[in-house]
Scaffold this active site. Structure first.
Site, PDB file in Angstrom:
ATOM      1  NE  ARG A   1      -4.354  -1.041   0.144  1.00 58.57           N
ATOM      2  CZ  ARG A   1      -4.686  -1.840  -0.867  1.00 58.57           C
ATOM      3  NH1 ARG A   1      -3.703  -2.250  -1.566  1.00 58.57           N
ATOM      4  NH2 ARG A   1      -5.761  -2.477  -0.666  1.00 58.57           N
TER       5      ARG A   1
ATOM      6  CG  HIS B   1      -3.279   0.371  -6.446  1.00 55.25           C
ATOM      7  ND1 HIS B   1      -3.427   0.982  -5.332  1.00 55.25           N
ATOM      8  CD2 HIS B   1      -3.412  -1.050  -6.258  1.00 55.25           C
ATOM      9  CE1 HIS B   1      -3.773   0.123  -4.472  1.00 55.25           C
ATOM     10  NE2 HIS B   1      -3.725  -1.265  -4.863  1.00 55.25           N
TER      11      HIS B   1
HETATM   12  N1  LIG Z   1      -1.119  -3.619  -5.373  1.00 58.54           N
HETATM   13  C1  LIG Z   1      -1.808  -4.577  -5.646  1.00 58.54           C
HETATM   14  O1  LIG Z   1      -2.393  -4.657  -6.485  1.00 58.54           O
HETATM   15  C2  LIG Z   1      -2.288  -5.306  -4.375  1.00 58.54           C
HETATM   16  C3  LIG Z   1      -3.158  -6.430  -4.512  1.00 58.54           C
HETATM   17  C4  LIG Z   1      -3.713  -7.065  -3.602  1.00 58.54           C
HETATM   18  C5  LIG Z   1      -3.033  -6.763  -2.221  1.00 58.54           C
HETATM   19  N2  LIG Z   1      -2.251  -5.648  -1.942  1.00 58.54           N
HETATM   20  C6  LIG Z   1      -1.978  -5.596  -0.400  1.00 58.54           C
HETATM   21  O2  LIG Z   1      -1.184  -6.796  -0.033  1.00 58.54           O
HETATM   22  C7  LIG Z   1      -1.347  -6.881   1.363  1.00 58.54           C
HETATM   23  C8  LIG Z   1      -1.025  -8.056   1.881  1.00 58.54           C
HETATM   24  O3  LIG Z   1      -2.041  -9.062   1.255  1.00 58.54           O
HETATM   25  P1  LIG Z   1      -2.081 -10.673   1.708  1.00 58.54           P
HETATM   26  O4  LIG Z   1      -3.395 -11.025   1.324  1.00 58.54           O
HETATM   27  O5  LIG Z   1      -0.857 -11.176   1.854  1.00 58.54           O
HETATM   28  O6  LIG Z   1      -2.361 -10.274   3.556  1.00 58.54           O
HETATM   29  P2  LIG Z   1      -2.280 -11.360   4.776  1.00 58.54           P
HETATM   30  O7  LIG Z   1      -2.508 -12.618   4.169  1.00 58.54           O
HETATM   31  O8  LIG Z   1      -3.224 -10.781   5.888  1.00 58.54           O
HETATM   32  O9  LIG Z   1      -0.912 -11.198   5.174  1.00 58.54           O
HETATM   33  C9  LIG Z   1      -0.290 -10.277   5.895  1.00 58.54           C
HETATM   34  C10 LIG Z   1       1.125 -10.396   6.122  1.00 58.54           C
HETATM   35  O10 LIG Z   1       1.719  -8.998   6.977  1.00 58.54           O
HETATM   36  C11 LIG Z   1       2.183  -9.463   8.216  1.00 58.54           C
HETATM   37  N3  LIG Z   1       2.003  -8.368   8.883  1.00 58.54           N
HETATM   38  C12 LIG Z   1       0.810  -7.671   9.080  1.00 58.54           C
HETATM   39  N4  LIG Z   1       1.381  -6.487  10.046  1.00 58.54           N
HETATM   40  C13 LIG Z   1       2.485  -6.678  10.357  1.00 58.54           C
HETATM   41  C14 LIG Z   1       3.468  -5.960  11.245  1.00 58.54           C
HETATM   42  N5  LIG Z   1       3.088  -4.918  12.001  1.00 58.54           N
HETATM   43  N6  LIG Z   1       4.513  -6.572  11.519  1.00 58.54           N
HETATM   44  C15 LIG Z   1       5.155  -7.847  10.693  1.00 58.54           C
HETATM   45  N7  LIG Z   1       4.345  -8.165   9.719  1.00 58.54           N
HETATM   46  C16 LIG Z   1       3.094  -7.873   9.777  1.00 58.54           C
HETATM   47  C17 LIG Z   1       1.342 -10.645   8.547  1.00 58.54           C
HETATM   48  O11 LIG Z   1       2.007 -11.355   9.801  1.00 58.54           O
HETATM   49  P3  LIG Z   1       1.358 -12.703  10.328  1.00 58.54           P
HETATM   50  O12 LIG Z   1       1.952 -13.594   9.303  1.00 58.54           O
HETATM   51  O13 LIG Z   1       2.036 -12.721  11.589  1.00 58.54           O
HETATM   52  O14 LIG Z   1      -0.320 -12.251  10.389  1.00 58.54           O
HETATM   53  C18 LIG Z   1       1.213 -11.328   7.427  1.00 58.54           C
HETATM   54  O15 LIG Z   1       2.408 -12.313   7.160  1.00 58.54           O
HETATM   55  C19 LIG Z   1      -2.938  -6.391   1.365  1.00 58.54           C
HETATM   56  O16 LIG Z   1      -3.324  -5.886   2.709  1.00 58.54           O
HETATM   57  C20 LIG Z   1      -2.922  -5.217   0.308  1.00 58.54           C
HETATM   58  O17 LIG Z   1      -2.862  -3.836   0.893  1.00 58.54           O
HETATM   59  C21 LIG Z   1      -1.638  -4.862  -2.984  1.00 58.54           C
END
Ligand SMILES: NC(=O)c1ccc[n+]([C@@H]2O[C@H](COP(=O)([O-])OP(=O)(O)OC[C@H]3O[C@@H](n4cnc5c(N)ncnc54)[C@H](OP(=O)(O)O)[C@@H]3O)[C@@H](O)[C@H]2O)c1
Length: 314
Positions: free
Chosen positions: A229, A277
């Site tokens: 993000r 994005h």
């Molecule tokens: N650019 C784009 O087109 C696009 C598309 C889709 C998504 N995204 C972004 O990608 C993000 C991630 O997606 P996802 O599905 O992989 O999410 P997810 O499955 O919820 O994984 C989030 C990861 O971040 C870690 N995390 C969160 N807060 C943290 C902190 N304070 N310190 C350390 N690690 C932390 C979590 O740790 P834990 O494993 O310990 O919970 C987890 O490993 C989304 O939230 C979105 O913003 C971008």
């Protein structure tokens, strides 16, 4: 079952049409066309207007149409029902493509070869380290980060990952928590940000973090990839780090303000690569099918999957 779909910043038409086609027997309403608020069972959102879901006494869940849910929390009147995020293999695979593409773009110095082609320069003698000599650090080992890390490792990169809680993945050096972050940064040449935007992660891609990256990269300096993000990054710090040699280059898919303002120096920076994005966008059909399946399962009495923990913010 009545479904309320509220979309801002995207063209809502294809979403509404697709949803009506997938659920011909259901009432599909929008914030503008809603008549009976007590009839609404489920709400679907992409940056819905604040208050759009208030006063829906029978609402059972809110589904985010994107993987990130930070947009939901901009609504101070968000009802206290389960929030469901988008988890989908298509979205995941597209994100991994972006991460692999940009890791290789920098690793194989493609921007330089683009320039050489433009200048009709034939230079075979540029040093080309092996992937195994390049240390990639992935911030976030969730659905997206873990898949990207695995695919980078398959190519041969030396991959590490960082999460909030402890995670274990074969072939990936796993770090977690605040102490783990510094340890991972110290062994990182290409930093990939795939974290959700939460109060804890906002602004963390800043000067102080860049200064902790490895200084002995075979690529001539650390490289930043952010497709998480825009709120994760401090763009003034990225520009200063590029100027000061703290970062060598960056690939950015997300920005503090989107669309990226015309005046942003990032647009024309020779060592910044930009995508709008869309690292991982999925079609309305794919996303809505996943949501329709979840609604059907929930109506059968099954628990909702991928429910957001409001306290963690993701
Ligand atoms: N650019 C784009 O087109 C696009 C598309 C889709 C998504 N995204 C972004 O990608 C993000 C991630 O997606 P996802 O599905 O992989 O999410 P997810 O499955 O919820 O994984 C989030 C990861 O971040 C870690 N995390 C969160 N807060 C943290 C902190 N304070 N310190 C350390 N690690 C932390 C979590 O740790 P834990 O494993 O310990 O919970 C987890 O490993 C989304 O939230 C979105 O913003 C971008």
């Amino acid at each position: 079952v009545t479904i309320l779909i509220a979309i801002n910043d995207w063209d809502p038409q294809p979403w509404r049409e697709r949803l009506r086609a997938l659920l011909p027997d259901r009432a599909i309403v929008t914030p503008e066309t809603i008549v009976d608020r007590s009839a609404v069972d489920y709400a679907l959102s992409w940056r819905h207007g604040p208050g759009a879901f208030a006063g829906l006494p029978n609402l059972k869940a809110i589904f985010s149409l994107g993987a990130g849910v930070d947009h939901l929390f901009h609504d101070s009147e968000l009802p206290d029902v389960p929030l469901v995020r988008m988890v989908d293999t298509d979205l995941r695979d597209r994100m991994s493509e972006w991460v692999v593409l940009h890791s290789l773009l920098h690793h194989r110095q493609q921007r330089m070869y683009d320039w050489q082609q433009d200048q009709q320069i034939w230079d075979e003698d540029v040093e080309q380290p092996a992937a195994a000599e390049i240390r990639v650090g992935v911030l976030g080992l969730g659905v997206l980060g873990a898949d990207a890390a695995r695919k980078l490792a398959l190519i041969g990169f030396d991959v590490a990952g960082w999460s909030r809680t402890r995670r274990d993945h074969d072939g990936i050096a796993c770090f977690h928590g605040e102490d783990g972050l510094d340890a991972m940064l110290a062994r990182t040449d290409i930093l990939v940000a795939l974290l959700p935007l939460t109060p804890q992660t906002r602004g963390m891609l800043n000067s102080s973090l860049f200064a902790k990256l490895a200084r002995d990269s075979r690529l001539g300096g650390p490289i930043l990839l952010n497709a998480g993000r825009g709120g994760l990054q401090v763009e003034a710090d990225i520009l200063a780090a590029l100027e000061g040699g703290v970062l060598k280059a960056a690939s950015l898919d997300v920005f503090e303000v989107e669309p990226l303002p015309e005046a942003s120096p990032l647009w024309r920076h020779p060592r910044v690569t930009i995508s709008p994005h869309n690292a991982a966008i999925s079609t309305p059909d794919t996303i809505l099918r996943a949501i329709v399946d979840q609604i059907a399962a929930h109506e059968r009495g099954e628990p909702l999957r991928h429910v957001v923990d409001r306290k963690r913010g993701y």
